[in-house]
Design an enzyme around this catalytic site. Sequence first.
Site, PDB file in Angstrom:
ATOM      1  N   GLU A 160       0.817  -1.211   0.000  1.00 30.82           N
ATOM      2  CA  GLU A 160       0.000   0.000   0.000  1.00 30.82           C
ATOM      3  C   GLU A 160       0.854   1.265   0.000  1.00 30.82           C
ATOM      4  O   GLU A 160       0.448   2.283  -0.575  1.00 30.82           O
ATOM      5  CB  GLU A 160      -0.948  -0.005   1.199  1.00 30.82           C
ATOM      6  CG  GLU A 160      -2.160  -0.918   1.033  1.00 30.82           C
ATOM      7  CD  GLU A 160      -1.847  -2.396   1.093  1.00 30.82           C
ATOM      8  OE1 GLU A 160      -0.758  -2.760   1.585  1.00 30.82           O
ATOM      9  OE2 GLU A 160      -2.671  -3.210   0.646  1.00 30.82           O
ATOM     10  N   HIS A 209     -11.405  -5.944   7.538  1.00 27.98           N
ATOM     11  CA  HIS A 209     -12.156  -5.724   6.304  1.00 27.98           C
ATOM     12  C   HIS A 209     -13.435  -4.931   6.565  1.00 27.98           C
ATOM     13  O   HIS A 209     -14.316  -4.902   5.734  1.00 27.98           O
ATOM     14  CB  HIS A 209     -12.535  -7.066   5.656  1.00 27.98           C
ATOM     15  CG  HIS A 209     -11.378  -7.830   5.083  1.00 27.98           C
ATOM     16  ND1 HIS A 209     -10.331  -8.261   5.834  1.00 27.98           N
ATOM     17  CD2 HIS A 209     -11.116  -8.248   3.810  1.00 27.98           C
ATOM     18  CE1 HIS A 209      -9.471  -8.922   5.059  1.00 27.98           C
ATOM     19  NE2 HIS A 209      -9.925  -8.924   3.830  1.00 27.98           N
TER      20      HIS A 209
HETATM   21  C1  LIG Z   1      -1.899  -4.914   3.734  1.00 30.32           C
HETATM   22  C2  LIG Z   1      -2.833  -5.809   3.007  1.00 30.32           C
HETATM   23  N1  LIG Z   1      -3.198  -5.491   1.764  1.00 30.32           N
HETATM   24  C3  LIG Z   1      -4.057  -6.278   1.093  1.00 30.32           C
HETATM   25  C4  LIG Z   1      -4.562  -7.397   1.653  1.00 30.32           C
HETATM   26  C5  LIG Z   1      -5.567  -8.272   0.899  1.00 30.32           C
HETATM   27  N2  LIG Z   1      -4.963  -9.550   0.585  1.00 30.32           N
HETATM   28  C6  LIG Z   1      -5.189 -10.635   1.348  1.00 30.32           C
HETATM   29  S1  LIG Z   1      -4.290 -11.936   0.858  1.00 30.32           S
HETATM   30  C7  LIG Z   1      -3.616 -11.083  -0.425  1.00 30.32           C
HETATM   31  C8  LIG Z   1      -2.630 -11.743  -1.330  1.00 30.32           C
HETATM   32  C9  LIG Z   1      -1.504 -12.351  -0.565  1.00 30.32           C
HETATM   33  O1  LIG Z   1      -0.657 -13.039  -1.426  1.00 30.32           O
HETATM   34  P1  LIG Z   1       0.608 -13.786  -0.880  1.00 30.32           P
HETATM   35  O2  LIG Z   1       1.400 -12.875  -0.029  1.00 30.32           O
HETATM   36  O3  LIG Z   1       1.303 -14.386  -2.037  1.00 30.32           O
HETATM   37  O4  LIG Z   1       0.038 -14.892   0.075  1.00 30.32           O
HETATM   38  P2  LIG Z   1      -0.933 -16.108  -0.276  1.00 30.32           P
HETATM   39  O5  LIG Z   1      -2.315 -15.634   0.024  1.00 30.32           O
HETATM   40  O6  LIG Z   1      -0.706 -16.449  -1.688  1.00 30.32           O
HETATM   41  O7  LIG Z   1      -0.548 -17.201   0.650  1.00 30.32           O
HETATM   42  C10 LIG Z   1      -4.095  -9.781  -0.450  1.00 30.32           C
HETATM   43  C11 LIG Z   1      -3.739  -8.766  -1.453  1.00 30.32           C
HETATM   44  C12 LIG Z   1      -4.158  -7.689   2.958  1.00 30.32           C
HETATM   45  N3  LIG Z   1      -4.603  -8.751   3.608  1.00 30.32           N
HETATM   46  N4  LIG Z   1      -3.291  -6.878   3.602  1.00 30.32           N
END
Ligand SMILES: Cc1ncc(C[n+]2csc(CCOP(=O)(O)OP(=O)(O)O)c2C)c(N)n1
Lengths: 358, 358, 365, 365
Positions: free
Chosen positions: B92, B161
């Site tokens: 962000e 959320h």
């Molecule tokens: C600071 C923040 N921004 C956005 C999100 C929304 N979000 C939840 S999971 C995710 C993707 C995460 O991807 P990754 O780090 O590869 O982990 P994975 O879910 O694939 O295990 C996002 C964008 C969040 N939880 N926290």
Amino acid sequence: MDDIRSNAANPARSAGDAAAHHAAISGGQPMTATPITLIEAITQALAWELEHDPSVLVLGEDVGINGGVFRATAGLQQRFGAQRVLDTPLDETTIAGLSVGLAAQGMRPVAEAQFDGFVYPMVDHLICHAARLRNRTRGRLHCPMVLRVPWGGGIRAPEHHSEANEAIFTNVPGLRVVMPSSPQRAYGLLLAAIREEDPVIYMEPKRLYRQYKEVVANDGEALPLDVCFVLREGTDVTLVAWGAQVKEALEAADALAKEGISAEVIDVATLRPLDFDTIAESVSRTGRCVIVQEAPRTAGFGAEIAARLAEHSMYDLLAPVERVTGYDTHIPLFRLEMKYLPSVERIVSAARRAAAHG
Amino acid sequence: MDDIRSNAANPARSAGDAAAHHAAISGGQPMTATPITLIEAITQALAWELEHDPSVLVLGEDVGINGGVFRATAGLQQRFGAQRVLDTPLDETTIAGLSVGLAAQGMRPVAEAQFDGFVYPMVDHLICHAARLRNRTRGRLHCPMVLRVPWGGGIRAPEHHSEANEAIFTNVPGLRVVMPSSPQRAYGLLLAAIREEDPVIYMEPKRLYRQYKEVVANDGEALPLDVCFVLREGTDVTLVAWGAQVKEALEAADALAKEGISAEVIDVATLRPLDFDTIAESVSRTGRCVIVQEAPRTAGFGAEIAARLAEHSMYDLLAPVERVTGYDTHIPLFRLEMKYLPSVERIVSAARRAAAHG
Amino acid sequence: MTLAASFQIDYLQYLGADGQPVREFPPALRDPAVLLPLFKQMLYVRAFDTKAIALQRTGKLGTYAPCLGHEATHVGIGAAMAEGDVYAPSYREYGVLFMRGVRPREVLLYWGGDERGNDFQEGAARHDFPFCVPISTQCLHAAGAALAFKMRGEPHLAVATCGDGGTSKTDFYAALNSAGAYELPLILGVVNNGWAISVPRSAQTGAQTLAQKGLAGGLFCLQVDGNDLVAVLEAMRIASERARSGQGGSVIEFMTYRLSDHTTADDARRYRDDAEVKAAWEREPMTRLRTWLTAQGAWSEAEEASWKEECERLVNIEVDAYLATPVQPVEAMFDYLYADPPPELLAQRAAVIAMEQRPQEHRHG
Amino acid sequence: MTLAASFQIDYLQYLGADGQPVREFPPALRDPAVLLPLFKQMLYVRAFDTKAIALQRTGKLGTYAPCLGHEATHVGIGAAMAEGDVYAPSYREYGVLFMRGVRPREVLLYWGGDERGNDFQEGAARHDFPFCVPISTQCLHAAGAALAFKMRGEPHLAVATCGDGGTSKTDFYAALNSAGAYELPLILGVVNNGWAISVPRSAQTGAQTLAQKGLAGGLFCLQVDGNDLVAVLEAMRIASERARSGQGGSVIEFMTYRLSDHTTADDARRYRDDAEVKAAWEREPMTRLRTWLTAQGAWSEAEEASWKEECERLVNIEVDAYLATPVQPVEAMFDYLYADPPPELLAQRAAVIAMEQRPQEHRHG
Ligand SMILES: Cc1ncc(C[n+]2csc(CCOP(=O)(O)OP(=O)(O)O)c2C)c(N)n1
Ligand SMILES: Cc1ncc(C[n+]2csc(CCOP(=O)(O)OP(=O)(O)O)c2C)c(N)n1
Ligand SMILES: [Mg+2]
Ligand SMILES: [Mg+2]
């Protein structure tokens, strides 16, 4: 100057009494007879806690050998070692995030933001984690950390070094927001903040850092974190202020006295949670309230005080509530900053307007 | 449901009139006869601006092929290409900082925060840079960016959320804070936000995303960013709300009508700068005001409205100002969240209490 | 184990601290006529710096961040940038700023507490970012500018500079991460002067070089003798060519030294050995270049004396302009916040003007 | 040019996707009896995951983040950690959590919208950090825990895991930076499952590997086949020994794949090729280990069938416990915010309780 007077109407809320409640903590240290500045009172409180609680540590940029850019931590690393007083890499996210981790695992970090304008990258860890860890885990973990923030304008500093941004934190559940306005209160409130089991944002009006001295007993006695202090009693109007504006409010009260207007002066001291009772009780007697706030006007913390008056004190008010505040613009660079800050003159005018009613 | 009614007392502030002012911008597109949801209205506004202004671009996490986690950007990358609709790395701070850089150099970024709980790392760039670039450079550079934030609770979402954190931004000079509460206003206000020369935080009550549909003319007509909308006229009490609570307020007005209490309902829509005149004018007629705020009570934006009433409307008020708000704790995980959110019942009770006065 | 990846970080130096070339100069930089104007510019920057400190010491300027010792890095970066490029400074790169068109009076206004110091009036600087105090946040703004160039298909590049301390800041990492993800025409110049106020470079990070931080984003990384103008220019040429030809971003670490206090509000003796400073003076950027230019017959003591006089004269013109600039009217607080200021702000503005206009005796008590 | 620094990132794999060793196993892992309980644990995790999705589909659970395909990485990390260590998860590492002592009912409570899901009651998990939704912020908390260990002279280490997307987050960089600066006993485990919701690994960064991000902090970096339990265990052993012996922090990239949707609220078909998923199934962690264990005579189809039944039974006990957990009383909103709740909060609490107790018909209209 502003030694703490007892609050006649509500003695339990006077500072002296509160200190008595906390006297048990005192290690019976000798009194410091020499008057000290607000910043020295902070150093003294930090040293006291480092000395008496091995879980306390101080961290921040330049807090080590340099003693902090304001010298708040001067001599502490030399005295307590680099394991207790740590320079951090230059990153506020890091300072906040490490503090949460430390606090969750048994330490009591007292972190420093170098200036008010640099707290913004800390907001995420403070709001999403520090303020929630206890609630999130149903009390399994908690986060006893303090963030010290040199706060506010009036010292002809560069950009981003003069911000009154407490409103960032005052809507956040789980935080405590504290702002001392005298050496004695700086000492007692900082001790309380460090001993508190939940996170505290401790904002230090840097304009008062070296403005005057006061004798501060180095006795380890904390002040309560949930009361407003009545610094001067009065009958015609209540002046409510916090931080650097407390001094302006007291001066305004002096000026008003010359005009025959008797002003009561309240130092909010702890913004969150707010001791509204002390304010309401005062306004019930004076019927008038002038709130003094350094931050931009709209949606600053003063609005909360005015709102509570609108809710609870409507029938007590003889005049509309007044707010004397910074303007709804950024504090200008220093050539114009004194035009921005609430002045004694503006407070006096507002109090006069209020006194003209009712 | 809540189509915009004209504000009889102040016709210049009615939405229809304002739209007329902005009609010149319209490209004369055909009307959409099919009713659409609030989220579809957002997509439609984004598409309109991408189509008509080559400097507009959309960026955020998953806004590309996935069309955003709420589908606000569905189909936009396919239609306008990956140069105009960009997925960002998962950070962000990056989204906010890139947006400032883009906006300063001739683009109009419309950034998305995936959820309200993830805006905190953006606060630094928004407050220190976006909100100041024009002021800092005396107008040499400026920052026409929009940050879209799905806002608030009530959708049984996971932790972080469901936050109503507008108070983070409402004390910040240089920002505009906007919150639509119907498909039509979502469309018109988003167009205005994108065309605005200064940064806008555009918070979208996600609870209303798909709650009902409305016919929204896809005519490129913006709504004004500095007015409150009077959605329902009344004589006994003024209900002031924004975001998802507008719907609750309208329902409360229905319920109150059955009891013979006539409630006027105002959608604040733009929190900063605030059109207090519309609220004051209403309260001057009704004599009573209930402010409805989803965020935690203390120092939320409702305090500012109550404060202004305490300052300017004291002699109009027949009853103390009431605030119906979230509690001073974090919104609970979803099993309990409906207990936290202001309900129709609580609004009705507050209005009843107010009506009992005067 | 098999190899997943391997990397090398090169170190670039041409002109040694003693003024002798350590290797042959790049072809474009062999003619002393190319380096001479930049050397003169470096002298000019030093003259300005000295004067600014004097102004602060006599109460005519607020806190000021000196650039003593950074002249080769700053002037070299400025020289490598073109008109349409965008620069995002922190707060002490006057050598870059002057090359971009910023006038010394603007720098003085900024540190003198006047926003007009960021209203760069001339040259390429008109589009550059203003001074940036929150450490390394400017790196992301430069990345945003680079993204704008890329999306508009423009051949420009964006340059941001930060300090060694600044490489710990999350924004620095965010900038290099996005530069890699989007292959941006971005150069992140790290001016490693050894100190971040009182914190030495060694305490900021466990990384052996600051240049290697670029590997985290897959960027081109280079470490350079930042006191060697030739190396600075060559490094910037390499990175600029990469950027302009679509090969993406770079992190360049310029090794230099902060010969001064951090700012005029700092006292470096509290935390730093004199011996270290003394040793750093042996490597400073001016002497070596002077030695080389003199050896080439392109410079002399007499020329230096007269150029220093000229610098003094030029700087004084700027100082006079600064000192003659009246304080902004009080309403300037309000006038640049919004393109379209809201009524409530205009009301505050009017109230302030009215208050200013009241006679002084009515204003107190 | 001279060399300033050079680096190598190794890739670790022992057990190939076909179940054949690609090199000799580390001595401690050669005995099937060592790997067998972990394989069984992996099966248990998969049984849990399947059940949780079913609960969500039938409206008995909120949004849920599956862990299908991550079993070897998660169980391997959990197995490598000791009681006094601290773990900081994100939101899908059930395999680690269970090894730490978290009960499946707690995981279900969390995704079921009940804070008690973070009140880990048993085992080492009692001191672990709770679920963490804001991406990678947990990495800094783990760094803070590691700093606490270091300052208290305790022999523990802290482990945080994040995803591939999480390595773009500034907090990840901040954590590795401080781990390097303070030489912390910290392992940052990157669970690279190829996707961050709809954004592929390739779009997150220009870095060739995610492991190399550790170079930015001077950390030990390793890339590992995260579907190979043996490689995961060995990587964790190496990094743990470094941490416990004062050699500082590591970044380990575990290469795995998200065989599921991102969460139950996501539809991966919108952005991802079926072919890719199909290919990933060929490399998934369970089959290869089953093949190897079976070849060693340590496992059989019959044993698998009966263990799966047992898993089903164990999981059902947990599900029942979850479903039988009554909603918290309304005052639970207030009761865990402060050690010492302020009076104004207690007043709100009392008001809410009073409102709850009013008969229903008085409460509407
Ligand atoms: C600071 C923040 N921004 C956005 C999100 C929304 N979000 C939840 S999971 C995710 C993707 C995460 O991807 P990754 O780090 O590869 O982990 P994975 O879910 O694939 O295990 C996002 C964008 C969040 N939880 N926290
Ligand atoms: C976000 C932020 N935190 C703290 C500061 C205070 N501060 C100003 S300069 C400085 C040190 C910077 O060191 P470095 O990046 O090495 O640059 P240098 O000043 O040495 O050129 C600090 C901590 C700041 N300006 N911004
Ligand atoms: Mg430095
Ligand atoms: Mg992933």
